[in-house]
Design an enzyme around this catalytic site. Sequence first.
Site, mmCIF file in Angstrom:
data_model
loop_
_atom_site.group_PDB
_atom_site.id
_atom_site.type_symbol
_atom_site.label_atom_id
_atom_site.label_comp_id
_atom_site.label_asym_id
_atom_site.label_seq_id
_atom_site.Cartn_x
_atom_site.Cartn_y
_atom_site.Cartn_z
ATOM 1 N N GLY A 219 20.190 39.022 12.887
ATOM 2 C CA GLY A 219 20.809 40.352 12.896
ATOM 3 C C GLY A 219 19.788 41.422 13.160
ATOM 4 O O GLY A 219 18.690 41.138 13.654
ATOM 5 N N ASN A 220 20.133 42.633 12.863
ATOM 6 C CA ASN A 220 19.168 43.723 13.018
ATOM 7 C C ASN A 220 19.435 44.780 11.948
ATOM 8 O O ASN A 220 20.379 44.665 11.173
ATOM 9 C CB ASN A 220 19.238 44.317 14.431
ATOM 10 C CG ASN A 220 20.619 44.861 14.724
ATOM 11 O OD1 ASN A 220 21.045 45.832 14.118
ATOM 12 N ND2 ASN A 220 21.327 44.206 15.649
ATOM 13 N N ARG A 221 18.605 45.814 11.915
ATOM 14 C CA ARG A 221 18.642 46.751 10.796
ATOM 15 C C ARG A 221 19.589 47.930 10.997
ATOM 16 O O ARG A 221 19.536 48.903 10.276
ATOM 17 C CB ARG A 221 17.212 47.246 10.506
ATOM 18 C CG ARG A 221 16.336 46.155 9.929
ATOM 19 C CD ARG A 221 15.002 46.686 9.463
ATOM 20 N NE ARG A 221 14.194 47.141 10.588
ATOM 21 C CZ ARG A 221 13.765 48.384 10.749
ATOM 22 N NH1 ARG A 221 14.070 49.326 9.884
ATOM 23 N NH2 ARG A 221 13.023 48.706 11.790
#
Length: 411
Positions: A219-221
């Site tokens: 995923g990412n932030r």
Amino acid sequence: MPLASPSPTGPLTGRRIVLGLTGSIAAYKSATLARELQRRGAEIRVVMTKGATEFITPLTMATLVDRPVHSDFTEDEDAGTWTNHVELGLWGDLILVAPATANTLAAMVHGQCDNLLQAVLLSARCPVSVAPAMDLDMYQHASTQSNLNVLMQRGVDVIDPGTGALASGLVGKGRMAEPEDIAQHLEQWFQRELPLAGKRVLITAGPTHEPLDAVRFLGNRSSGKMGFALAKSFADQGAVVTLVAGPVALPTPHRVHERIDVQTAREMNDAVMSHWPHVDIGVACAAVADFRPETTSTAKWHRGDVPNAIELTENPDILKAMGSSKSTHQFLVGFALETDDGLESARGKLKRKNLDAIVLNTLQDEGAGFAVDTNKVTVLSRDEKSVSFELKSKDEIAKDLVELWRTTMTT
Ligand code: CTP
């Protein structure tokens, strides 16, 4: 499968309405009216004239709206406290006087201020609606008609009374509109006054999570804050907003019509592509994972089961697919998060994905990008124009962007 979460939406959701009651037998209908407005998501504060309290008790209204009713300038004479009519006037998005007697309409025309409701009306900066209620001869009288005309010329919204049996035993025009009709009228009224009324907008927001095993993901932030702020701004301008959200911990903004929660890029793609042909504006704000693991374990990997390498495969480029199938009436916006100044790269994306505009933010700028409440953006348009905004809160940026696109689309 994407989950469609219920959202409390509609043109009255989150609207603050000061409901003023004056002395007419129709005041009994105001109890149902208050309920109806609340049911549609409005927040109500009630102000009653002395006359109104003879027809329905403040206790009834207070119980229904779950807060005290205001009817006097002084709240507690012994304690010397008073009702702040200015604060009440400023609190509302709308003042609705229902029922509005001939006397109150006349007082409004002349700016009289001999009761709390009149003081609230005089100090208010928000729009005012009135639902007249009176006997047919009073309603038809030249004074009443002239007062209504003056009020309409001043921008007061007059909700036409109905025709039927009146409390006097006469039959004719003058009975207050039915609560459900008033609520419906206000819904349309709130939408009509707004510049993006009737426009349908699709927004993607947040990250996507691409499962590796039963508990882990790529995923990412991205927090989703920018996309949610945009959804709110579009909805505040009257647009009908569908928000497709990746996994984020954010509440649905008021008046957003529909929220579809998804986890993965492919789920987001399905939700977006089924809505895209039916909307006017698309805004791809989501930080979509470009790749997903080729295989996913349905069980949790334990130490020892973990593969040495994880094969990745490409996810659909949702924005590119939207651009490829864009029709002439549609307006499409993408986002580009870059780590350098990024102008050239953003320009390339704008062309490649057939966009009308792209919003560039760069991680080089302090306070811009993921998981913060502020952002600093430059918007590039198809016609090579660029507009840069200062570092601001994401809510303020969202308002600026919606205003920019609204004017671009109408010129
Ligand atoms: N986007 C999308 N679907 C994807 C990837 C991105 O809809 N699978 C959208 C994003 O929502 C954003 C824009 O495309 O509006 C970002 O463009 P993209 O080329 O994906 O940017 P990067 O992921 O930063 O690509 P690159 O690695 O080429 O810089």
